[in-house]
Scaffold this motif. Structure first.
Motif, PDB file in Angstrom:
ATOM      1  N   ILE A 297       0.841  -1.199   0.000  1.00  0.00           N
ATOM      2  CA  ILE A 297       0.000   0.000   0.000  1.00  0.00           C
ATOM      3  C   ILE A 297       0.880   1.254   0.000  1.00  0.00           C
ATOM      4  N   LEU A 298       1.924   1.249   0.815  1.00  0.00           N
ATOM      5  CA  LEU A 298       2.737   2.462   0.995  1.00  0.00           C
ATOM      6  C   LEU A 298       3.661   2.729  -0.185  1.00  0.00           C
ATOM      7  N   PHE A 299       3.978   1.679  -0.930  1.00  0.00           N
ATOM      8  CA  PHE A 299       4.814   1.839  -2.130  1.00  0.00           C
ATOM      9  C   PHE A 299       4.396   0.771  -3.125  1.00  0.00           C
ATOM     10  N   ASP A 300       4.913   0.904  -4.360  1.00  0.00           N
ATOM     11  CA  ASP A 300       4.510  -0.028  -5.408  1.00  0.00           C
ATOM     12  C   ASP A 300       5.081  -1.421  -5.200  1.00  0.00           C
ATOM     13  N   GLN A 301       6.400  -1.428  -4.950  1.00  0.00           N
ATOM     14  CA  GLN A 301       7.092  -2.707  -4.842  1.00  0.00           C
ATOM     15  C   GLN A 301       8.141  -2.621  -3.764  1.00  0.00           C
ATOM     16  N   LEU A 302       8.443  -3.770  -3.177  1.00  0.00           N
ATOM     17  CA  LEU A 302       9.527  -3.832  -2.189  1.00  0.00           C
ATOM     18  C   LEU A 302      10.818  -3.985  -2.974  1.00  0.00           C
ATOM     19  N   GLU A 303      11.684  -2.985  -2.875  1.00  0.00           N
ATOM     20  CA  GLU A 303      12.887  -3.049  -3.700  1.00  0.00           C
ATOM     21  C   GLU A 303      14.147  -3.340  -2.899  1.00  0.00           C
ATOM     22  N   GLU A 304      14.085  -3.055  -1.598  1.00  0.00           N
ATOM     23  CA  GLU A 304      15.246  -3.345  -0.760  1.00  0.00           C
ATOM     24  C   GLU A 304      14.769  -3.746   0.628  1.00  0.00           C
ATOM     25  N   PRO A 320       8.448  -7.124  15.517  1.00  0.00           N
ATOM     26  CA  PRO A 320       9.473  -6.479  14.686  1.00  0.00           C
ATOM     27  C   PRO A 320      10.116  -7.484  13.724  1.00  0.00           C
ATOM     28  N   CYS A 321      10.385  -7.021  12.529  1.00  0.00           N
ATOM     29  CA  CYS A 321      10.960  -7.919  11.528  1.00  0.00           C
ATOM     30  C   CYS A 321      11.633  -7.120  10.427  1.00  0.00           C
ATOM     31  N   THR A 322      12.305  -7.841   9.543  1.00  0.00           N
ATOM     32  CA  THR A 322      12.901  -7.224   8.364  1.00  0.00           C
ATOM     33  C   THR A 322      12.398  -7.966   7.129  1.00  0.00           C
ATOM     34  N   LEU A 323      12.025  -7.191   6.103  1.00  0.00           N
ATOM     35  CA  LEU A 323      11.555  -7.798   4.857  1.00  0.00           C
ATOM     36  C   LEU A 323      12.677  -7.761   3.830  1.00  0.00           C
ATOM     37  N   TYR A 324      12.807  -8.857   3.076  1.00  0.00           N
ATOM     38  CA  TYR A 324      13.794  -8.912   1.992  1.00  0.00           C
ATOM     39  C   TYR A 324      13.082  -9.316   0.714  1.00  0.00           C
ATOM     40  N   PRO A 325      13.220  -8.507  -0.343  1.00  0.00           N
ATOM     41  CA  PRO A 325      12.594  -8.906  -1.608  1.00  0.00           C
ATOM     42  C   PRO A 325      13.350 -10.089  -2.214  1.00  0.00           C
ATOM     43  N   GLU A 326      12.619 -11.069  -2.720  1.00  0.00           N
ATOM     44  CA  GLU A 326      13.233 -12.217  -3.414  1.00  0.00           C
ATOM     45  C   GLU A 326      12.399 -12.500  -4.644  1.00  0.00           C
ATOM     46  N   GLY A 327      12.658 -11.761  -5.694  1.00  0.00           N
ATOM     47  CA  GLY A 327      11.836 -11.893  -6.898  1.00  0.00           C
ATOM     48  C   GLY A 327      10.420 -11.446  -6.568  1.00  0.00           C
ATOM     49  N   ASP A 328       9.437 -12.281  -6.902  1.00  0.00           N
ATOM     50  CA  ASP A 328       8.046 -11.953  -6.590  1.00  0.00           C
ATOM     51  C   ASP A 328       7.721 -12.227  -5.134  1.00  0.00           C
ATOM     52  N   GLN A 329       8.645 -12.894  -4.460  1.00  0.00           N
ATOM     53  CA  GLN A 329       8.359 -13.279  -3.083  1.00  0.00           C
ATOM     54  C   GLN A 329       9.015 -12.327  -2.098  1.00  0.00           C
ATOM     55  N   VAL A 330       8.586 -12.453  -0.857  1.00  0.00           N
ATOM     56  CA  VAL A 330       9.198 -11.657   0.208  1.00  0.00           C
ATOM     57  C   VAL A 330       9.629 -12.608   1.316  1.00  0.00           C
ATOM     58  N   ARG A 331      10.868 -12.455   1.775  1.00  0.00           N
ATOM     59  CA  ARG A 331      11.315 -13.224   2.937  1.00  0.00           C
ATOM     60  C   ARG A 331      11.184 -12.314   4.153  1.00  0.00           C
ATOM     61  N   VAL A 332      10.584 -12.830   5.208  1.00  0.00           N
ATOM     62  CA  VAL A 332      10.382 -12.043   6.427  1.00  0.00           C
ATOM     63  C   VAL A 332      11.203 -12.687   7.530  1.00  0.00           C
ATOM     64  N   ILE A 333      12.109 -11.943   8.111  1.00  0.00           N
ATOM     65  CA  ILE A 333      12.910 -12.480   9.229  1.00  0.00           C
ATOM     66  C   ILE A 333      12.539 -11.699  10.487  1.00  0.00           C
ATOM     67  N   PHE A 334      11.984 -12.434  11.431  1.00  0.00           N
ATOM     68  CA  PHE A 334      11.529 -11.808  12.679  1.00  0.00           C
ATOM     69  C   PHE A 334      12.683 -11.685  13.670  1.00  0.00           C
ATOM     70  N   ASP A 335      12.629 -10.648  14.487  1.00  0.00           N
ATOM     71  CA  ASP A 335      13.637 -10.499  15.534  1.00  0.00           C
ATOM     72  C   ASP A 335      13.508 -11.642  16.540  1.00  0.00           C
ATOM     73  N   ASP A 336      12.240 -12.026  16.828  1.00  0.00           N
ATOM     74  CA  ASP A 336      11.992 -13.137  17.739  1.00  0.00           C
ATOM     75  C   ASP A 336      11.095 -14.148  17.027  1.00  0.00           C
ATOM     76  N   PRO A 337      11.301 -15.455  17.300  1.00  0.00           N
ATOM     77  CA  PRO A 337      10.460 -16.464  16.626  1.00  0.00           C
ATOM     78  C   PRO A 337       8.969 -16.229  16.887  1.00  0.00           C
ATOM     79  N   GLN A 338       8.147 -16.542  15.876  1.00  0.00           N
ATOM     80  CA  GLN A 338       6.704 -16.348  15.956  1.00  0.00           C
ATOM     81  C   GLN A 338       5.990 -17.684  16.033  1.00  0.00           C
TER      82      GLN A 338
END
Lengths: 368, 365
Positions: A297-304, A320-338
């Protein structure tokens, strides 16, 4: 189309949509109330009737008709059965077929409420569609985009199910309940209307399975083979017999039908092999996931890489987490396990008050 | 300024004719209360209406049973035929374009062990007579086909089918609810065993239907004291008026209908008329709008004060693709884009012209 003041409001006859329609009328919009007739399982007619709270029951039409008359707006019932069946119910069935746990509300918002209903609204000469969702839609100069902000009524916030909306859709959507501070405030406004108290069910159950027996629903409405199979442990050892994978979801402990001498949880479902893997509570926690069919919603595509928070299901807390673009997919790495990252469910991203976007979880990983 | 409302849904229901209302008011007034309590009086009223109806359909013999609606009459007749003849066979034939009050009875009978076969209907909206004849087997006990279809107005070949069935002693049920007052109905040619009519379609009261049965010795029992003789008297008046002016009415309605068809086709928005027009109902016409959904159009007409109908509205009032349009082979998307206009005796040229203007405005924005 020309921007105008006419708005079509989806009316269930319940508190939220009634207040939404009333507020819009007060704000000077030309409001039209519409009750969406959705597909329902004939076998559940009685359950729908008893529940009354679901948005599909016939008495909900009469409730909606009555409150529209009280508000002083025209009312129509419209048939969305076919589109609801193909985009929501069939998706729900397919998802179980793949061993996933679907979220039909998200599909309904995307394809039915904000696509089919919006198209119908345009045919009626309306620029907007409105609903009683607890969320705030605005045009935000700093992003140069339409944004969705969390509701002021924090406990009622419904942004989780809205991450899939596009800029084109958002431009035409109004959600007047987002500015209410609490559900109680909404109820106070609603008190002046003749709303059936039975319509108070706020739960997140699936509206087309009012008896909550979704296994029975799948048996009646799909050719899904519900076959017994093996419960296995993490190392592949057989632990017992399961009753068919559709009976299970990640993180489930109750209703496994087998006792193991210690609490055991579903940690994986393999549809291809018809196998359900069990483990201990700690095994249910994962620190990573991969999501596809993402929408932002906030931007068109996740680029970084992008720091934010995320919810792995409607009832989960933002983490809290960090998103990483991987082609059409997104990898989400959480600070703490969910807990219980579940394929088929949505992962939804937030930054402060804003809904960033989201996607469908395809797998969880980590903590091994 | 709010313009006068325009009603173009006369096939759904009609306003009560003032002369009919006068008859009913007199019947209901307390002045006549004591007179009305005698069963002789009630029987007399019932007989008057009964004979008017039998005259209207050229019936020399048989009986008429009054019911609470056309729906109830269809239920009575179809069930009675099926149950009476079940020793002879279990096969029932019905056209796919019947009114729900007919189709639903057949669906119910199917769950009771009868075999129900749908008669195919051509894209022009008429049952295929030869196919229908071929579907009649030795164990066929009942065939039901309507006179005029209520959504697209098409005339069904009931005379030819009736003749064929009569020769084979197979019961023939004709729902003629849309036909009374709109066409000459001749039971000696149709040879139907039962036929159904409804008062509120011919400017009579609601809550009053009639079942004509060729068989005097029928199995229907209705207690005369339970009948609303005022409604039946009103129905009788409505039949009298509609028969007295039948040909004038048909001519008037047909003229209005041509004006409507020509005017809407002239808009050049790709509109087309659904269903064959030769011999069709004089006042029902169904249009396909290539780019607009029927339900949206009905609502837009409603905004403009024009009452029309589209497809089949379910109990919620929501409009779905009509089973009639699907049965004549229309794709669901196209079937969703149709609107029925049905005209009545109060309809005026001005109303037709306003409808055409409004349609143009809606379509061309």
């Amino acid at each position: 189309m020309v921007k105008n003041n006419r708005v079509v409001v989806g009316m269930s006859g319940g508190v939220d949509s009634t207040v939404a329609a009333f507020k819009l009328k007060e704000m000077g919009y030309d409001v039209i109330g519409v009750n969406m007739r959705l597909w329902q399982d004939d076998a559940l007619e009685e359950a729908h009737f008893e529940k009354d709270g679901g948005c599909c029951s016939l008495s909900s039409v009469e409730d909606a008709r009555r409150v529209c008359a009280q508000i002083g707006i025209p009312f129509y019932a419209l048939d969305f059965k076919a589109i609801f069946k193909t985009t929501v119910v069939d998706y729900f069935i397919d998802s179980y077929q793949k061993g996933e746990t679907p979220n039909p509300c998200i599909a309904c918002n995307k394809y039915v409420k904000f696509e089919a209903l919006l198209e119908k609204a345009h045919q009626l000469g309306a620029y907007y569609v409105a609903t009683g969702h607890y969320a705030k839609i605005k045009y935000d100069e700093q992003f140069g985009r339409y944004t969705i902000e969390k509701s002021n009524a924090v406990e009622k916030d419904q942004t989780y199910a809205l991450y899939n909306l596009t800029q084109d859709q958002l431009k035409h959507i109004l959600m007047p309940l987002g500015d209410f501070e609490s559900k109680d405030d909404v109820r106070k406004v609603a008190a002046q209307f003749d709303i059936q108290m039975s319509q108070k069910s706020d739960s997140q159950e699936i509206c087309f399975v009012p008896d909550q027996d979704y296994v029975g629903f799948l048996k009646r409405n799909s050719d899904l083979a519900i076959k017994e199979g093996a419960f296995v442990g993490k190392d592949g050892e057989t632990l017992g017999k399961h009753q068919g994978i559709v009976n299970y979801t990640i993180g489930q402990r109750k209703g496994l039908g087998v006792t193991f001498g210690k609490p055991m949880y579903v940690i994986d479902i393999d549809a291809a092999r018809n196998v359900v893997t069990l483990g201990e509570n700690s095994d249910v926690f994962k620190s990573e996931l991969v999501a596809d069919q993402n929408n932002f919603i906030l931007f068109d595509q996740l680029e970084e890489m992008y720091r934010c928070t995320a919810k792995v299901r409607y009832s989960a807390k933002e983490a809290p987490c960090t998103l990483y673009p991987e082609g059409d997919q997104v990898r989400v790495i959480f600070d703490d396990p969910q807990r219980a990252i579940t394929p088929g469910q949505a992962v939804v991203f937030y930054k402060d008050q804003w809904l960033v976007g989201g996607g469908t979880i395809i797998r969880g990983k980590g903590n091994e | 300024m709010i313009k006068n409302k325009i009603y173009m849904d006369y096939a759904a229901t009609t306003p009560v004719d003032p002369e009919v209302l006068e008859v009913m008011v007199n019947e209901y007034s307390s002045e006549f209360f004591f007179e009305r309590q005698s069963s002789k009086y009630i029987k007399n009223q019932i007989d008057t209406t009964k004979h008017r109806l039998m005259d209207a359909i050229n019936a020399k013999s048989g009986d008429v049973i009054f019911t609470a609606s056309g729906t109830e009459a269809n239920n009575f007749a179809i069930r009675e035929h099926a149950y009476r003849r079940r020793q002879r066979g279990k096969r029932l034939l019905v056209s796919g374009i019947e009114h729900p009050s007919v189709l639903n009875v057949f669906s119910a009978l199917e769950t009771e062990g009868f075999e129900v076969v749908k008669l195919p209907v051509s894209p022009a909206g008429v049952i295929d007579l030869e196919t229908a004849k071929n579907l009649v087997t030795n164990d066929t006990i009942l065939v039901a086909v309507m006179f005029f279809n209520n959504e697209i107005g098409t005339r069904q070949p009931v005379e030819k089918l009736g003749e064929f069935l009569h020769e084979r002693d197979i019961a023939f049920h004709v729902d003629a609810v849309q036909a009374l007052g709109k066409a000459e109905i001749d039971i000696s040619k149709i040879k139907a065993d039962t036929m159904v009519f409804s008062a509120h379609k011919i400017y009579g009261p609601k809550g009053c239907g009639a079942l004509y049965t060729k068989d005097q010795d029928h199995g229907y029992v209705i207690c005369a004291e339970e009948l609303d003789d005022a409604s039946i008297a009103g129905f009788g008046k409505a039949i009298e008026l509609s028969e007295r002016y039948l040909h004038d009415h048909i001519k008037k309605l047909e003229t209005l209908k041509s004006r409507l068809i020509n005017g809407l086709l002239k808009i050049e928005a790709g509109l087309s008329v659904i269903g064959e027009q030769e011999g069709s109902h004089p006042a029902i016409v169904c249009f396909n709008f290539p780019t607009r959904d029927g339900d949206g159009l009905v609502i837009q007409y409603d905004f403009e004060g024009i009452c029309v109908s589209s497809g089949s509205a379910c109990s919620s009032g929501a409009i779905s693709a009509s089973h009639v349009l699907l049965a004549i082979g229309m794709e669901p998307v196209r079937a969703n884009r149709c609107v029925r206009f049905s005209l009545g005796l109060p309809t005026t040229n001005d109303e037709i012209d306003r409808l055409i203007e409004t349609t143009e405005r809606i379509l061309k924005g």
